[in-house]
Every structure is written in C-alpha cells, then in structure tokens.
Design a protein around this motif. Structure first.
Motif, PDB file in Angstrom:
ATOM      1  N   ARG A 107       0.831  -1.204   0.000  1.00 12.05           N
ATOM      2  CA  ARG A 107       0.000   0.000   0.000  1.00 12.05           C
ATOM      3  C   ARG A 107       0.868   1.258   0.000  1.00 12.05           C
ATOM      4  O   ARG A 107       1.830   1.355   0.752  1.00 12.05           O
ATOM      5  CB  ARG A 107      -0.899  -0.007   1.224  1.00 12.05           C
ATOM      6  CG  ARG A 107      -1.822   1.168   1.301  1.00 12.05           C
ATOM      7  CD  ARG A 107      -2.726   1.038   2.481  1.00 12.05           C
ATOM      8  NE  ARG A 107      -3.369   2.304   2.760  1.00 12.05           N
ATOM      9  CZ  ARG A 107      -4.202   2.490   3.744  1.00 12.05           C
ATOM     10  NH1 ARG A 107      -4.498   1.492   4.556  1.00 12.05           N
ATOM     11  NH2 ARG A 107      -4.737   3.661   3.935  1.00 12.05           N
ATOM     12  N   ASP A 108       0.552   2.186  -0.896  1.00  8.92           N
ATOM     13  CA  ASP A 108       1.205   3.498  -1.049  1.00  8.92           C
ATOM     14  C   ASP A 108       2.585   3.428  -1.724  1.00  8.92           C
ATOM     15  O   ASP A 108       3.225   4.458  -1.888  1.00  8.92           O
ATOM     16  CB  ASP A 108       1.327   4.236   0.286  1.00  8.92           C
ATOM     17  CG  ASP A 108      -0.026   4.427   0.948  1.00  8.92           C
ATOM     18  OD1 ASP A 108      -0.992   4.790   0.232  1.00  8.92           O
ATOM     19  OD2 ASP A 108      -0.132   4.210   2.165  1.00  8.92           O
ATOM     20  N   LEU A 109       3.023   2.264  -2.122  1.00 14.50           N
ATOM     21  CA  LEU A 109       4.321   2.147  -2.786  1.00 14.50           C
ATOM     22  C   LEU A 109       4.301   2.702  -4.202  1.00 14.50           C
ATOM     23  O   LEU A 109       5.330   3.123  -4.730  1.00 14.50           O
ATOM     24  CB  LEU A 109       4.768   0.679  -2.802  1.00 14.50           C
ATOM     25  CG  LEU A 109       6.200   0.395  -3.247  1.00 14.50           C
ATOM     26  CD1 LEU A 109       7.205   1.081  -2.328  1.00 14.50           C
ATOM     27  CD2 LEU A 109       6.457  -1.105  -3.273  1.00 14.50           C
ATOM     28  N   LEU A 140       8.056   0.086 -12.286  1.00 13.59           N
ATOM     29  CA  LEU A 140       7.272   0.393 -13.477  1.00 13.59           C
ATOM     30  C   LEU A 140       5.777   0.368 -13.204  1.00 13.59           C
ATOM     31  O   LEU A 140       5.031   1.204 -13.721  1.00 13.59           O
ATOM     32  CB  LEU A 140       7.609  -0.600 -14.592  1.00 13.59           C
ATOM     33  CG  LEU A 140       9.082  -0.673 -15.011  1.00 13.59           C
ATOM     34  CD1 LEU A 140       9.286  -1.806 -16.004  1.00 13.59           C
ATOM     35  CD2 LEU A 140       9.545   0.661 -15.570  1.00 13.59           C
ATOM     36  N   ALA A 141       5.336  -0.602 -12.413  1.00 13.18           N
ATOM     37  CA  ALA A 141       3.908  -0.740 -12.121  1.00 13.18           C
ATOM     38  C   ALA A 141       3.729  -1.729 -10.975  1.00 13.18           C
ATOM     39  O   ALA A 141       4.614  -2.544 -10.697  1.00 13.18           O
ATOM     40  CB  ALA A 141       3.154  -1.239 -13.349  1.00 13.18           C
ATOM     41  N   ILE A 142       2.572  -1.641 -10.345  1.00 13.48           N
ATOM     42  CA  ILE A 142       2.164  -2.636  -9.354  1.00 13.48           C
ATOM     43  C   ILE A 142       0.868  -3.243  -9.860  1.00 13.48           C
ATOM     44  O   ILE A 142      -0.105  -2.539 -10.110  1.00 13.48           O
ATOM     45  CB  ILE A 142       1.959  -2.007  -7.960  1.00 13.48           C
ATOM     46  CG1 ILE A 142       3.257  -1.360  -7.476  1.00 13.48           C
ATOM     47  CG2 ILE A 142       1.471  -3.068  -6.970  1.00 13.48           C
ATOM     48  CD1 ILE A 142       3.109  -0.598  -6.165  1.00 13.48           C
ATOM     49  N   ASP A 191      13.305  -8.099   1.842  1.00 14.65           N
ATOM     50  CA  ASP A 191      12.621  -6.847   2.146  1.00 14.65           C
ATOM     51  C   ASP A 191      12.561  -5.966   0.906  1.00 14.65           C
ATOM     52  O   ASP A 191      13.378  -6.109  -0.016  1.00 14.65           O
ATOM     53  CB  ASP A 191      13.352  -6.097   3.263  1.00 14.65           C
ATOM     54  CG  ASP A 191      12.472  -5.108   4.015  1.00 14.65           C
ATOM     55  OD1 ASP A 191      11.255  -5.022   3.723  1.00 14.65           O
ATOM     56  OD2 ASP A 191      12.992  -4.421   4.906  1.00 14.65           O
ATOM     57  N   ILE A 192      11.596  -5.061   0.911  1.00 13.22           N
ATOM     58  CA  ILE A 192      11.432  -4.053  -0.136  1.00 13.22           C
ATOM     59  C   ILE A 192      11.299  -2.717   0.584  1.00 13.22           C
ATOM     60  O   ILE A 192      10.539  -2.612   1.549  1.00 13.22           O
ATOM     61  CB  ILE A 192      10.156  -4.306  -0.965  1.00 13.22           C
ATOM     62  CG1 ILE A 192      10.192  -5.680  -1.625  1.00 13.22           C
ATOM     63  CG2 ILE A 192       9.951  -3.207  -1.998  1.00 13.22           C
ATOM     64  CD1 ILE A 192       8.850  -6.132  -2.168  1.00 13.22           C
ATOM     65  N   LYS A 193      12.037  -1.735   0.132  1.00 15.96           N
ATOM     66  CA  LYS A 193      11.960  -0.396   0.718  1.00 15.96           C
ATOM     67  C   LYS A 193      11.820   0.628  -0.401  1.00 15.96           C
ATOM     68  O   LYS A 193      12.369   0.436  -1.483  1.00 15.96           O
ATOM     69  CB  LYS A 193      13.226  -0.080   1.512  1.00 15.96           C
ATOM     70  CG  LYS A 193      13.490  -1.043   2.661  1.00 15.96           C
ATOM     71  CD  LYS A 193      14.798  -0.723   3.337  1.00 15.96           C
ATOM     72  CE  LYS A 193      15.135  -1.725   4.402  1.00 15.96           C
ATOM     73  NZ  LYS A 193      14.217  -1.769   5.506  1.00 15.96           N
TER      74      LYS A 193
END
Length: 130
Positions: free
Chosen positions: A43-45, A98-100, A120-122
């Motif tokens: 969410r919000d990424l 590029l996209a989610i 992890d993703i930041k």
C-alpha cells in the motif's frame, strides 16, 4: 548471535544462472512477486519511482573474503565487490518501479537469477541519494 529471516517474495527474471546476467543490467525487466500474506505492505508504494530490494544470493556456494569479480581480472576483497560469495549472501539492488499489478511489482534493473528470495522491499527516497 544467530538471526532468522524469511523471504517475503521472489524475483522473476530472465536469468537461469549467474553467468547469464549482463554487466549492464539497467534495462532488464522482471517482477517481484510478493507472497499473499505480505501484499497489504505494498500500500502506497506506487508513488515511488524506484524500490530497494534486499534479496539473497541463494545459489552462492561457499564464502570467500577474497574474490574475483565476474567482470574483473583481479582479486579483490569481497566487501569491495558485489560478488555473491559473501558471509551472509545478502544482495541489494535499486530497481525502477514500473507498475504494481496485484501482488506483482513490475521492475527494471534486475540483476538476480530467477527465483531469488527477497527479504525486504523499501522505497527509494531522496535520503538514499549520495
């Protein structure tokens, strides 16, 4: 001290082996497929241009403090390289977002072998710039 970590997702890339990864991977597209139990964390990424992906060199064999980088002729200290034979096998790549699409991040700048586990993703922010 011993630490335990578990993957939250997996990288999908066109590379089946380390030898296939080009020196300039900046235009290589791939996906980061997030496991269902972690999807809410996306969410919000979508407002970010890039993500920092912490992943594992899961195919690395052994550990060496002196290594020969893939595209170099000399031997170097492992901490002066991005070589996979590291004490903790942790990799870090900044990828263009590029996209989610659902649980999948479409990304560019992939230098991982297909199936590499992600820890992890930041979001990449102005604080990360040098």
């Amino acid at each position: 001290m011993r630490l335990t970590v578990s993957p939250i997702c997996v990288i999908r890339s066109p590379f089946k082996s380390v030898d296939e990864i080009p020196w300039d991977y900046s235009q290589v597209n791939g996906e980061v497929q997030v496991y269902p139990e972690y999807v809410d964390g996306l969410r919000d990424l979508e407002g970010f241009s890039h993500v920092i992906v912490l992943w594992l060199f899961h195919l690395a064999k052994g550990v060496s403090l002196l290594v020969k980088p893939l595209y170099d002729s000399g031997v170097r200290g492992v901490f002066a390289t991005r070589h996979p034979s590291r004490p903790n096998r942790i990799a870090l790549t900044v990828m263009r977002l590029l996209a989610i699409e659902g649980s999948s991040l479409k990304v560019r700048g992939v230098d991982a072998v297909d199936g590499s586990p992600v820890l992890d993703i930041k979001p990449y922010t102005f604080k990360d710039r040098v």
